[in-house]
Write an enzyme that holds these catalytic residues in place. Structure first.
Site, PDB file in Angstrom:
ATOM      1  N   TYR A  36      31.585  12.996  23.865  1.00  0.00           N
ATOM      2  CA  TYR A  36      31.193  13.276  25.249  1.00  0.00           C
ATOM      3  C   TYR A  36      31.917  14.502  25.790  1.00  0.00           C
ATOM      4  O   TYR A  36      31.292  15.457  26.265  1.00  0.00           O
ATOM      5  CB  TYR A  36      31.468  12.071  26.139  1.00  0.00           C
ATOM      6  CG  TYR A  36      31.533  12.425  27.608  1.00  0.00           C
ATOM      7  CD1 TYR A  36      30.434  12.979  28.265  1.00  0.00           C
ATOM      8  CD2 TYR A  36      32.703  12.241  28.346  1.00  0.00           C
ATOM      9  CE1 TYR A  36      30.486  13.341  29.606  1.00  0.00           C
ATOM     10  CE2 TYR A  36      32.765  12.591  29.683  1.00  0.00           C
ATOM     11  CZ  TYR A  36      31.662  13.142  30.316  1.00  0.00           C
ATOM     12  OH  TYR A  36      31.737  13.502  31.635  1.00  0.00           O
TER      13      TYR A  36
ATOM     14  N   LYS B  22      30.537  18.323  26.929  1.00  0.00           N
ATOM     15  CA  LYS B  22      30.737  18.925  28.256  1.00  0.00           C
ATOM     16  C   LYS B  22      31.501  20.240  28.144  1.00  0.00           C
ATOM     17  O   LYS B  22      31.220  21.198  28.872  1.00  0.00           O
ATOM     18  CB  LYS B  22      31.474  17.952  29.166  1.00  0.00           C
ATOM     19  CG  LYS B  22      30.646  16.745  29.587  1.00  0.00           C
ATOM     20  CD  LYS B  22      29.402  17.124  30.391  1.00  0.00           C
ATOM     21  CE  LYS B  22      29.754  17.610  31.779  1.00  0.00           C
ATOM     22  NZ  LYS B  22      28.521  17.854  32.607  1.00  0.00           N
TER      23      LYS B  22
ATOM     24  N   ARG C  59      32.509  -2.453  36.291  1.00  0.00           N
ATOM     25  CA  ARG C  59      32.431  -3.520  35.288  1.00  0.00           C
ATOM     26  C   ARG C  59      33.376  -4.662  35.641  1.00  0.00           C
ATOM     27  O   ARG C  59      32.999  -5.838  35.577  1.00  0.00           O
ATOM     28  CB  ARG C  59      32.770  -2.983  33.896  1.00  0.00           C
ATOM     29  CG  ARG C  59      32.563  -4.074  32.835  1.00  0.00           C
ATOM     30  CD  ARG C  59      33.045  -3.703  31.471  1.00  0.00           C
ATOM     31  NE  ARG C  59      32.774  -4.787  30.534  1.00  0.00           N
ATOM     32  CZ  ARG C  59      33.406  -4.959  29.377  1.00  0.00           C
ATOM     33  NH1 ARG C  59      34.353  -4.112  29.011  1.00  0.00           N
ATOM     34  NH2 ARG C  59      33.105  -5.976  28.599  1.00  0.00           N
TER      35      ARG C  59
ATOM     36  N   THR D 204      33.771  17.810  33.910  1.00  0.00           N
ATOM     37  CA  THR D 204      34.766  16.746  33.895  1.00  0.00           C
ATOM     38  C   THR D 204      36.135  17.278  33.492  1.00  0.00           C
ATOM     39  O   THR D 204      36.239  18.277  32.767  1.00  0.00           O
ATOM     40  CB  THR D 204      34.344  15.649  32.890  1.00  0.00           C
ATOM     41  OG1 THR D 204      35.406  14.704  32.729  1.00  0.00           O
ATOM     42  CG2 THR D 204      34.047  16.244  31.520  1.00  0.00           C
ATOM     43  N   ASP D 205      37.176  16.583  33.923  1.00  0.00           N
ATOM     44  CA  ASP D 205      38.529  16.959  33.502  1.00  0.00           C
ATOM     45  C   ASP D 205      38.774  16.645  32.031  1.00  0.00           C
ATOM     46  O   ASP D 205      39.728  17.139  31.427  1.00  0.00           O
ATOM     47  CB  ASP D 205      39.584  16.276  34.368  1.00  0.00           C
ATOM     48  CG  ASP D 205      39.473  14.752  34.394  1.00  0.00           C
ATOM     49  OD1 ASP D 205      38.548  14.193  33.768  1.00  0.00           O
ATOM     50  OD2 ASP D 205      40.307  14.121  35.071  1.00  0.00           O
ATOM     51  N   GLU D 206      37.889  15.850  31.420  1.00  0.00           N
ATOM     52  CA  GLU D 206      38.100  15.449  30.030  1.00  0.00           C
ATOM     53  C   GLU D 206      37.981  16.609  29.047  1.00  0.00           C
ATOM     54  O   GLU D 206      38.410  16.494  27.897  1.00  0.00           O
ATOM     55  CB  GLU D 206      37.136  14.330  29.649  1.00  0.00           C
ATOM     56  CG  GLU D 206      37.372  13.049  30.433  1.00  0.00           C
ATOM     57  CD  GLU D 206      36.538  11.884  29.932  1.00  0.00           C
ATOM     58  OE1 GLU D 206      36.394  11.743  28.704  1.00  0.00           O
ATOM     59  OE2 GLU D 206      36.036  11.129  30.777  1.00  0.00           O
TER      60      GLU D 206
END
Length: 339
Positions: A155, A159, A198, A128-130
């Site tokens: 999270y 990662k 959502r 992920t880019d996070e």
């Protein structure tokens, strides 16, 4: 550029999840020579219905945990590549209970790397880019592959840890491994806990849309089909040891995305509720995919976000039986968090 690696039998971990199942579907539809073994624990975010209808002779489901070394010893031999999607991935859940994220994302990746090393498989790690942290809203630059890691949440920290393990197994043991870090995906089969589904399902249920904080947080959106093609290109053309960023120049604030959903569904763009912000909420993500495009010849096809969003809304409207069973429990969890 011609493909340099032509996998015939691949293990796809997390292949019943959102982006994993879309990748499995893409391979089944576009690479008939490739057999896929899906390895999935079928947690709340893994749904076997996501790969229903695919040819049984080409797509096999094995239910199990990537942390189970004995299971991996039975599953991995006979394959030539692992495409590793399996992960706990919802930020809000990682804040309330980090432990499953450390176990699955860190220990699980370690177990898979060891199995791939023992049996001589190529390894592609989907990240992920996070892991890069966030950018200021007024900052012109975007994330690049060699940027330092600055994860913000449990999270993204898990990662980042798994990315580092992949790099170490390549450098120390010579494992032919690649990493791709992707921006926010949207499209069919995404769990209703995530932002776009959502809001869409809230409206389909006659409820109201919800927006975190001030709504100015920016995410870089990409259609999941474009991500699937990029992962295949990295797996088959990417240089071992390299990291490739996958994005589609899709930067939009959460407020812009929410208002686009409302307008596409015939609602007033101001008809939503503000809710309490997430702790440590990253302000902006933005991917520079130049390396992936230049080296691999990949480029996004779903450039019209409005069109992709309308298709996604239509999918959820047509597949209520897929998401309704999870909706009530998901909203109950958000209500406990004041969101």
């Amino acid at each position: 550029m011609q493909e340099t690696f032509s996998p015939r039998n691949i293990v796809v971990t997390g292949g019943c999840g959102f982006i994993g199942s879309n990748f499995v579907r893409w391979v089944a539809e576009n690479r008939p020579e490739t057999h896929v073994t899906v390895l999935d624990k079928l947690t709340y975010a893994g749904n076997p219905e996501n790969i229903a209808g695919l040819p049984a002779e080409r797509v096999e489901l094995v239910v199990g945990d990537i942390c189970d070394a004995g299971l991996l010893e039975r599953v991995v031999p006979g394959h030539d590549a692992v495409v590793h999607y399996a992960a706990e991935s919802h930020n809000d859940n990682s804040i309330s209970d980090p432990e499953p994220f450390i176990r699955t994302n860190v220990e699980g990746t370690f177990r898979l790397l060891e199995a791939a090393r023992r049996h001589g498989l190529r390894f592609h790690h989907v990240s992920t880019d996070e892991v890069y942290g966030d950018l200021a809203l007024d900052e012109p630059r975007r994330f690049r592959p060699d940027d330092p890691y600055r994860p913000s949440s449990p999270y993204s920290s898990s990662k980042a840890s798994s990315d580092m393990l992949v790099r170490a197994w390549h450098r120390t043991y010579g494992l032919p491994a690649t990493i791709s870090n992707c921006s926010n995906n949207y499209g069919p089969y995404q769990h209703v806990e995530k932002f776009i589904p959502r809001q869409v399902t809230n409206l389909l249920c006659g409820g109201r849309a919800k927006l975190y904080g001030d709504g100015r947080n920016v995410r870089d959106w990409i259609h999941t089909e474009d991500h699937s093609r990029a992962v295949w290109d990295v797996l088959t053309k990417g240089r071992p040891g390299e990291t490739y960023l996958v994005g589609a120049d899709g930067e939009r604030s959460n407020l812009e995305v929410l208002q686009a959903i409302l307008m596409a569904m015939g609602r007033d763009p101001e008809d939503f509720d503000w809710v309490r912000d997430r702790p440590g909420h990253d302000r902006r993500y933005a991917i520079d995919p130049a390396k992936t495009m230049e080296e691999l010849g990949w480029e996004p096809r779903h450039r019209d976000f409005s069109e992709g969003l309308e298709d996604t809304i239509a999918w959820y409207a047509e597949h209520r039986d897929w998401w309704m069973p999870a909706k009530e429990a998901t909203e109950a969890k958000y209500a406990e968090q004041g969101q």
